[in-house]
Motif scaffolding. Structure first.
Motif, PDB file in Angstrom:
ATOM      1  N   MET A   1      -9.287  77.970  23.536  1.00 15.34           N
ATOM      2  CA  MET A   1      -8.925  77.097  22.280  1.00 15.34           C
ATOM      3  C   MET A   1      -7.866  77.975  21.648  1.00 15.34           C
ATOM      4  N   ARG A   2      -6.711  77.064  21.562  1.00 15.27           N
ATOM      5  CA  ARG A   2      -5.691  77.454  20.829  1.00 15.27           C
ATOM      6  C   ARG A   2      -5.647  76.723  19.354  1.00 15.27           C
ATOM      7  N   ILE A   3      -5.604  77.551  18.271  1.00 17.16           N
ATOM      8  CA  ILE A   3      -5.553  76.777  17.058  1.00 17.16           C
ATOM      9  C   ILE A   3      -4.447  77.091  16.048  1.00 17.16           C
ATOM     10  N   ALA A   4      -3.789  76.346  15.435  1.00 19.00           N
ATOM     11  CA  ALA A   4      -2.636  76.853  14.389  1.00 19.00           C
ATOM     12  C   ALA A   4      -3.406  76.605  12.936  1.00 19.00           C
ATOM     13  N   VAL A   5      -3.257  77.287  12.150  1.00 17.44           N
ATOM     14  CA  VAL A   5      -3.675  77.201  10.984  1.00 17.44           C
ATOM     15  C   VAL A   5      -2.404  77.133  10.045  1.00 17.44           C
ATOM     16  N   VAL A   6      -2.237  75.901   9.492  1.00 19.48           N
ATOM     17  CA  VAL A   6      -1.160  75.702   8.753  1.00 19.48           C
ATOM     18  C   VAL A   6      -1.344  74.741   7.117  1.00 19.48           C
ATOM     19  N   ASN A   7      -0.361  74.954   6.612  1.00 21.93           N
ATOM     20  CA  ASN A   7      -0.283  74.055   5.412  1.00 21.93           C
ATOM     21  C   ASN A   7       0.868  74.243   4.484  1.00 21.93           C
ATOM     22  N   LEU A   8       1.758  73.321   4.329  1.00 20.05           N
ATOM     23  CA  LEU A   8       2.913  73.594   3.315  1.00 20.05           C
ATOM     24  C   LEU A   8       2.691  74.316   1.974  1.00 20.05           C
ATOM     25  N   SER A   9       1.379  74.102   1.737  1.00 15.85           N
ATOM     26  CA  SER A   9       0.768  74.568   0.404  1.00 15.85           C
ATOM     27  C   SER A   9       0.403  75.962   0.398  1.00 15.85           C
ATOM     28  N   GLY A  10       0.796  76.801  -0.333  1.00 16.28           N
ATOM     29  CA  GLY A  10       0.268  78.299  -0.313  1.00 16.28           C
ATOM     30  C   GLY A  10      -0.850  78.280  -1.042  1.00 16.28           C
ATOM     31  N   SER A  11      -1.649  79.417  -0.963  1.00 20.63           N
ATOM     32  CA  SER A  11      -2.959  79.829  -1.636  1.00 20.63           C
ATOM     33  C   SER A  11      -3.709  78.990  -1.218  1.00 20.63           C
ATOM     34  N   VAL A  12      -4.193  78.417  -0.288  1.00 20.42           N
ATOM     35  CA  VAL A  12      -5.225  77.476   0.023  1.00 20.42           C
ATOM     36  C   VAL A  12      -6.510  78.063   1.264  1.00 20.42           C
ATOM     37  N   GLY A  13      -6.109  79.194   1.430  1.00 19.98           N
ATOM     38  CA  GLY A  13      -7.223  79.886   2.230  1.00 19.98           C
ATOM     39  C   GLY A  13      -6.993  80.036   3.887  1.00 19.98           C
ATOM     40  N   LYS A  14      -5.505  80.206   4.254  1.00 21.22           N
ATOM     41  CA  LYS A  14      -5.392  80.124   5.729  1.00 21.22           C
ATOM     42  C   LYS A  14      -5.601  81.525   6.153  1.00 21.22           C
ATOM     43  N   ALA A  68      -6.913  81.536  24.466  1.00 21.62           N
ATOM     44  CA  ALA A  68      -7.714  81.677  23.238  1.00 21.62           C
ATOM     45  C   ALA A  68      -6.561  82.233  22.351  1.00 21.62           C
ATOM     46  N   ALA A  69      -6.161  81.525  21.177  1.00 21.54           N
ATOM     47  CA  ALA A  69      -5.049  82.186  20.207  1.00 21.54           C
ATOM     48  C   ALA A  69      -5.518  81.533  18.984  1.00 21.54           C
ATOM     49  N   ILE A  70      -5.210  82.149  18.043  1.00 17.30           N
ATOM     50  CA  ILE A  70      -5.340  81.689  16.503  1.00 17.30           C
ATOM     51  C   ILE A  70      -3.894  81.863  15.908  1.00 17.30           C
ATOM     52  N   VAL A  71      -2.957  80.928  15.465  1.00 19.45           N
ATOM     53  CA  VAL A  71      -1.899  81.139  14.821  1.00 19.45           C
ATOM     54  C   VAL A  71      -1.891  80.814  13.444  1.00 19.45           C
ATOM     55  N   ASP A  72      -1.742  82.025  12.631  1.00 23.10           N
ATOM     56  CA  ASP A  72      -1.797  81.914  11.082  1.00 23.10           C
ATOM     57  C   ASP A  72      -0.315  81.614  10.741  1.00 23.10           C
ATOM     58  N   VAL A  73      -0.084  80.409  10.351  1.00 21.43           N
ATOM     59  CA  VAL A  73       1.321  80.092   9.619  1.00 21.43           C
ATOM     60  C   VAL A  73       1.262  80.146   8.231  1.00 21.43           C
ATOM     61  N   GLY A  74       2.078  81.283   7.626  1.00 20.24           N
ATOM     62  CA  GLY A  74       2.144  81.477   6.361  1.00 20.24           C
ATOM     63  C   GLY A  74       3.106  80.381   5.467  1.00 20.24           C
ATOM     64  N   ALA A  75       2.742  80.023   4.206  1.00 21.95           N
ATOM     65  CA  ALA A  75       3.540  78.795   3.535  1.00 21.95           C
ATOM     66  C   ALA A  75       5.026  79.420   3.477  1.00 21.95           C
ATOM     67  N   SER A  76       5.407  80.719   3.545  1.00 24.15           N
ATOM     68  CA  SER A  76       6.722  80.965   3.617  1.00 24.15           C
ATOM     69  C   SER A  76       7.426  80.654   4.898  1.00 24.15           C
ATOM     70  N   ASN A  77       6.803  80.236   5.973  1.00 26.51           N
ATOM     71  CA  ASN A  77       7.235  80.134   7.189  1.00 26.51           C
ATOM     72  C   ASN A  77       6.957  78.844   7.895  1.00 26.51           C
ATOM     73  N   ILE A  78       6.234  77.911   6.949  1.00 21.04           N
ATOM     74  CA  ILE A  78       5.730  76.768   7.736  1.00 21.04           C
ATOM     75  C   ILE A  78       6.811  75.675   8.062  1.00 21.04           C
ATOM     76  N   GLU A  79       8.086  75.775   7.077  1.00 20.99           N
ATOM     77  CA  GLU A  79       9.116  74.746   7.378  1.00 20.99           C
ATOM     78  C   GLU A  79       9.766  75.304   8.676  1.00 20.99           C
TER      79      GLU A  79
END
Length: 235
Positions: A1-14, A68-79
């Motif tokens: 399972m390969r998952i990306a954790v993403v959101n344009l909003s910061g401080s949401v719990g990524k 298997a991978a979990i990609v945690d995309v920070g708000a400063s890099n999401i764009e």
């Protein structure tokens, strides 16, 4: 399972989603933080490969061979991440699920909807975009009306109200001590005995041991709730 954790909003719990919910429940997952400024799972003691959003080519190659991978995309890099995602034909298909943590503020819900729109525009189908409701007080449906209204309107993502992380002080305590729930549950030290034997004038040690005892007491019920959230998120 390969998952990306993403959101344009910061401080949401990524990072909470990556470190405490996903990493313990995705066996053998490599954790990749696409982050340049904010906290990542590395700050909690997990082994993390750190990249920036513009280094998508390296990430893409990693995903090609990762089981298997979990990609945690920070708000400063999401764009940058989303822009790079569109440069590679069918690159979005290398990720099985896009998990979008969200808190109940109006701004976070609006930016979550923008993230959904960007993923849908990149070709990500409904089944692979999942919402994780974070810092829920009681019922997600009551606290995230904008998300559920948009799900009904757009039919471009899945929002299961049981895919929720309840509000708990445990996550702040974990961040302060740079620990994961998994590490707390594996720790066999007798902190109650140590506290009894501590010099009553040693306030720093008393605070540390008291925090660790509180963490252990909170961790088990929170971990059981995270088990339920993980099942709901991917059911």
């Amino acid at each position: 399972m390969r998952i990306a954790v993403v959101n344009l909003s910061g401080s949401v719990g990524k990072t909470v989603a990556t470190s405490h919910l996903l990493a313990p429940r995705v066996p053998g997952a490599e954790i990749i933080a696409v982050e340049s400024t904010n906290e990542s799972a590395a700050d909690l003691g997990l082994s993390v490969d750190q990249l920036r959003g513009e280094h998508f080519g390296k990430l893409f190659r990693k995903l090609l061979i990762a089981r298997a991978a979990i990609v945690d995309v920070g708000a400063s890099n999401i764009e940058d991440f989303l822009a790079e995602l569109n440069k590679y034909d069918q690159a979005q298909a290398e990720i099985d699920y896009y998990v979008l943590p969200v808190v109940a503020s109006g701004k976070a819900q609006r930016e979550t909807i923008k993230t959904i729109e960007a993923l849908a525009a990149a070709g990500v189908d409904r089944q692979r975009i999942r919402i994780l409701f974070n810092r829920v007080d009681v019922q997600a449906r009551d606290e995230f009306e904008a998300i559920f209204a948009y799900e009904k309107f757009s039919a471009t993502f899945l929002a299961n109200p049981d895919a929720r992380v309840l509000e708990s002080e445990v996550f702040d305590l974990l961040a302060n001590r740079r620990l994961t729930i998994e590490a707390v549950l594996a720790d066999q030290n007798d902190y109650r005995r140590q506290l009894r034997e501590t010099d009553p004038h040693d306030q720093e040690q008393i605070e540390r041991l008291s925090d660790l005892i509180a963490l252990r007491s909170l961790a088990r019920p929170v971990n059981r709730q995270l088990d339920q959230a993980f099942i709901a998120l991917f059911s």
